[in-house]
Design a protein around this motif. Structure first.
Motif, PDB file in Angstrom:
ATOM      1  N   THR A   1      93.641  32.314  24.912  1.00 10.82           N
ATOM      2  CA  THR A   1      94.474  31.655  26.063  1.00 10.82           C
ATOM      3  C   THR A   1      94.202  31.944  27.321  1.00 10.82           C
ATOM      4  OG1 THR A   1      96.184  33.588  25.828  1.00 10.82           O
ATOM      5  CG2 THR A   1      96.816  31.980  24.219  1.00 10.82           C
ATOM      6  N   SER A   2      94.499  31.385  28.477  1.00 10.22           N
ATOM      7  CA  SER A   2      94.093  31.490  29.661  1.00 10.22           C
ATOM      8  C   SER A   2      94.857  32.729  29.982  1.00 10.22           C
ATOM      9  CB  SER A   2      94.437  30.574  30.529  1.00 10.22           C
ATOM     10  OG  SER A   2      95.738  30.095  30.429  1.00 10.22           O
ATOM     11  N   ASN A   3      96.035  33.186  29.557  1.00 18.09           N
ATOM     12  CA  ASN A   3      96.967  34.350  29.769  1.00 18.09           C
ATOM     13  C   ASN A   3      96.173  35.462  29.650  1.00 18.09           C
ATOM     14  OD1 ASN A   3      99.099  35.838  30.911  1.00 18.09           O
ATOM     15  ND2 ASN A   3     100.016  35.881  28.872  1.00 18.09           N
ATOM     16  N   LYS A   4      95.520  35.519  28.349  1.00 16.94           N
ATOM     17  CA  LYS A   4      95.011  36.832  27.951  1.00 16.94           C
ATOM     18  C   LYS A   4      93.732  36.803  28.839  1.00 16.94           C
ATOM     19  CE  LYS A   4      96.367  36.754  23.034  1.00 16.94           C
ATOM     20  NZ  LYS A   4      96.063  36.731  21.792  1.00 16.94           N
ATOM     21  N   ALA A   5      92.991  35.831  29.190  1.00 15.29           N
ATOM     22  CA  ALA A   5      91.715  35.808  30.105  1.00 15.29           C
ATOM     23  C   ALA A   5      92.126  36.412  31.343  1.00 15.29           C
ATOM     24  CB  ALA A   5      91.237  34.576  30.031  1.00 15.29           C
ATOM     25  N   ASP A   6      93.249  36.009  31.904  1.00 20.73           N
ATOM     26  CA  ASP A   6      93.666  36.630  33.210  1.00 20.73           C
ATOM     27  C   ASP A   6      93.956  38.092  33.185  1.00 20.73           C
ATOM     28  OD1 ASP A   6      93.489  34.121  34.474  1.00 20.73           O
ATOM     29  OD2 ASP A   6      95.675  33.788  34.076  1.00 20.73           O
ATOM     30  N   GLN A   7      94.412  38.776  32.021  1.00 25.53           N
ATOM     31  CA  GLN A   7      94.890  39.791  31.994  1.00 25.53           C
ATOM     32  C   GLN A   7      93.524  40.598  31.636  1.00 25.53           C
ATOM     33  OE1 GLN A   7      97.136  40.085  28.316  1.00 25.53           O
ATOM     34  NE2 GLN A   7      99.137  39.920  29.332  1.00 25.53           N
ATOM     35  N   ALA A   8      92.556  40.257  30.982  1.00 23.44           N
ATOM     36  CA  ALA A   8      91.380  40.910  30.805  1.00 23.44           C
ATOM     37  C   ALA A   8      90.630  40.948  32.275  1.00 23.44           C
ATOM     38  CB  ALA A   8      90.453  39.947  29.996  1.00 23.44           C
ATOM     39  N   GLN A   9      90.731  39.968  32.945  1.00 22.68           N
ATOM     40  CA  GLN A   9      89.983  40.191  34.210  1.00 22.68           C
ATOM     41  C   GLN A   9      90.754  40.963  35.300  1.00 22.68           C
ATOM     42  OE1 GLN A   9      89.350  36.158  35.997  1.00 22.68           O
ATOM     43  NE2 GLN A   9      88.083  37.038  37.782  1.00 22.68           N
ATOM     44  N   GLN A  10      91.849  41.096  35.229  1.00 25.59           N
ATOM     45  CA  GLN A  10      92.842  42.019  35.965  1.00 25.59           C
ATOM     46  C   GLN A  10      92.517  43.496  35.564  1.00 25.59           C
ATOM     47  OE1 GLN A  10      96.598  41.121  35.666  1.00 25.59           O
ATOM     48  NE2 GLN A  10      96.516  39.505  37.005  1.00 25.59           N
ATOM     49  N   LEU A  11      92.157  43.742  34.298  1.00 29.53           N
ATOM     50  CA  LEU A  11      91.933  45.178  33.721  1.00 29.53           C
ATOM     51  C   LEU A  11      90.420  45.307  34.294  1.00 29.53           C
ATOM     52  CD1 LEU A  11      93.521  44.897  30.257  1.00 29.53           C
ATOM     53  CD2 LEU A  11      93.977  46.294  32.121  1.00 29.53           C
ATOM     54  N   MET A  12      89.582  44.695  34.116  1.00 31.04           N
ATOM     55  CA  MET A  12      88.150  44.934  34.609  1.00 31.04           C
ATOM     56  C   MET A  12      87.939  44.858  36.061  1.00 31.04           C
ATOM     57  SD  MET A  12      86.026  42.901  31.626  1.00 31.04           S
ATOM     58  CE  MET A  12      86.592  41.227  32.024  1.00 31.04           C
ATOM     59  N   GLU A  13      88.729  44.354  36.703  1.00 33.13           N
ATOM     60  CA  GLU A  13      88.153  44.133  38.106  1.00 33.13           C
ATOM     61  C   GLU A  13      88.048  45.261  38.979  1.00 33.13           C
ATOM     62  OE1 GLU A  13      90.870  41.172  40.048  1.00 33.13           O
ATOM     63  OE2 GLU A  13      89.421  39.800  39.881  1.00 33.13           O
ATOM     64  N   PRO A  14      89.037  46.514  38.806  1.00 38.89           N
ATOM     65  CA  PRO A  14      88.702  47.981  39.498  1.00 38.89           C
ATOM     66  C   PRO A  14      87.561  48.379  39.026  1.00 38.89           C
ATOM     67  CG  PRO A  14      90.980  47.748  38.493  1.00 38.89           C
ATOM     68  CD  PRO A  14      90.131  46.408  37.870  1.00 38.89           C
ATOM     69  N   PHE A  15      86.573  47.951  37.945  1.00 34.11           N
ATOM     70  CA  PHE A  15      85.742  48.772  37.479  1.00 34.11           C
ATOM     71  C   PHE A  15      84.365  47.979  37.493  1.00 34.11           C
ATOM     72  CE2 PHE A  15      89.641  50.002  35.015  1.00 34.11           C
ATOM     73  CZ  PHE A  15      89.481  51.329  35.360  1.00 34.11           C
ATOM     74  N   ALA A  16      84.541  46.745  37.580  1.00 31.09           N
ATOM     75  CA  ALA A  16      83.475  45.800  37.664  1.00 31.09           C
ATOM     76  C   ALA A  16      82.666  45.633  38.941  1.00 31.09           C
ATOM     77  CB  ALA A  16      83.881  44.286  37.072  1.00 31.09           C
ATOM     78  N   ALA A  17      81.551  45.287  38.993  1.00 24.99           N
ATOM     79  CA  ALA A  17      80.670  45.095  40.059  1.00 24.99           C
ATOM     80  C   ALA A  17      80.986  43.479  40.554  1.00 24.99           C
ATOM     81  CB  ALA A  17      79.112  45.022  39.985  1.00 24.99           C
ATOM     82  N   SER A  18      81.274  42.722  39.648  1.00 29.65           N
ATOM     83  CA  SER A  18      81.573  41.337  39.802  1.00 29.65           C
ATOM     84  C   SER A  18      82.242  40.776  38.553  1.00 29.65           C
ATOM     85  CB  SER A  18      80.461  40.348  40.229  1.00 29.65           C
ATOM     86  OG  SER A  18      79.378  40.473  39.299  1.00 29.65           O
ATOM     87  N   THR A  19      82.976  39.747  38.584  1.00 26.39           N
ATOM     88  CA  THR A  19      83.618  38.907  37.258  1.00 26.39           C
ATOM     89  C   THR A  19      83.302  37.486  37.404  1.00 26.39           C
ATOM     90  OG1 THR A  19      85.958  38.585  38.358  1.00 26.39           O
ATOM     91  CG2 THR A  19      85.194  40.715  36.974  1.00 26.39           C
ATOM     92  N   THR A  20      83.142  36.921  36.399  1.00 30.75           N
ATOM     93  CA  THR A  20      83.134  35.272  36.495  1.00 30.75           C
ATOM     94  C   THR A  20      83.769  34.780  35.228  1.00 30.75           C
ATOM     95  OG1 THR A  20      80.732  35.669  37.113  1.00 30.75           O
ATOM     96  CG2 THR A  20      81.198  33.516  36.111  1.00 30.75           C
ATOM     97  N   ALA A  21      84.493  33.648  35.451  1.00 33.69           N
ATOM     98  CA  ALA A  21      85.456  32.879  34.451  1.00 33.69           C
ATOM     99  C   ALA A  21      84.743  31.812  34.236  1.00 33.69           C
ATOM    100  CB  ALA A  21      86.859  33.070  34.661  1.00 33.69           C
ATOM    101  N   THR A  22      84.854  31.005  33.108  1.00 29.48           N
ATOM    102  CA  THR A  22      84.698  29.595  32.764  1.00 29.48           C
ATOM    103  C   THR A  22      85.956  28.990  32.123  1.00 29.48           C
ATOM    104  OG1 THR A  22      83.929  30.165  30.596  1.00 29.48           O
ATOM    105  CG2 THR A  22      82.357  30.062  32.160  1.00 29.48           C
ATOM    106  N   LEU A  23      85.822  27.541  32.004  1.00 28.03           N
ATOM    107  CA  LEU A  23      87.073  27.032  31.292  1.00 28.03           C
ATOM    108  C   LEU A  23      87.500  27.564  30.055  1.00 28.03           C
ATOM    109  CD1 LEU A  23      86.204  23.198  32.594  1.00 28.03           C
ATOM    110  CD2 LEU A  23      87.796  24.871  33.805  1.00 28.03           C
TER     111      LEU A  23
END
Length: 59
Positions: free
Chosen positions: A37-59
């Protein structure tokens, strides 16, 4: 086979593939998260952003 190849073309994955190639060529690690689901993808991105050099998402 031609139709199957055409269906599997995913231009939305190009930015992801390019970012993965760039990161691995410079010795960085890559984490790919596949959600249902896109909701889970958003949650995963929010969790990783503080630790990641960059994040990328697809459809």
């Amino acid at each position: 086979m031609l139709v199957a190849g055409f269906i599997s073309i995913r231009p939305d994955h190009d930015p992801l593939i390019n970012d993965v190639r760039k990161a691995t060529s410079t010795g960085k690690w890559v984490l790919i998260v596949h959600t249902d689901t896109s909701n889970k993808a958003d949650q995963a991105q929010q969790l990783m952003e503080p630790f990641a050099a960059s994040t990328t998402a697809t459809l």
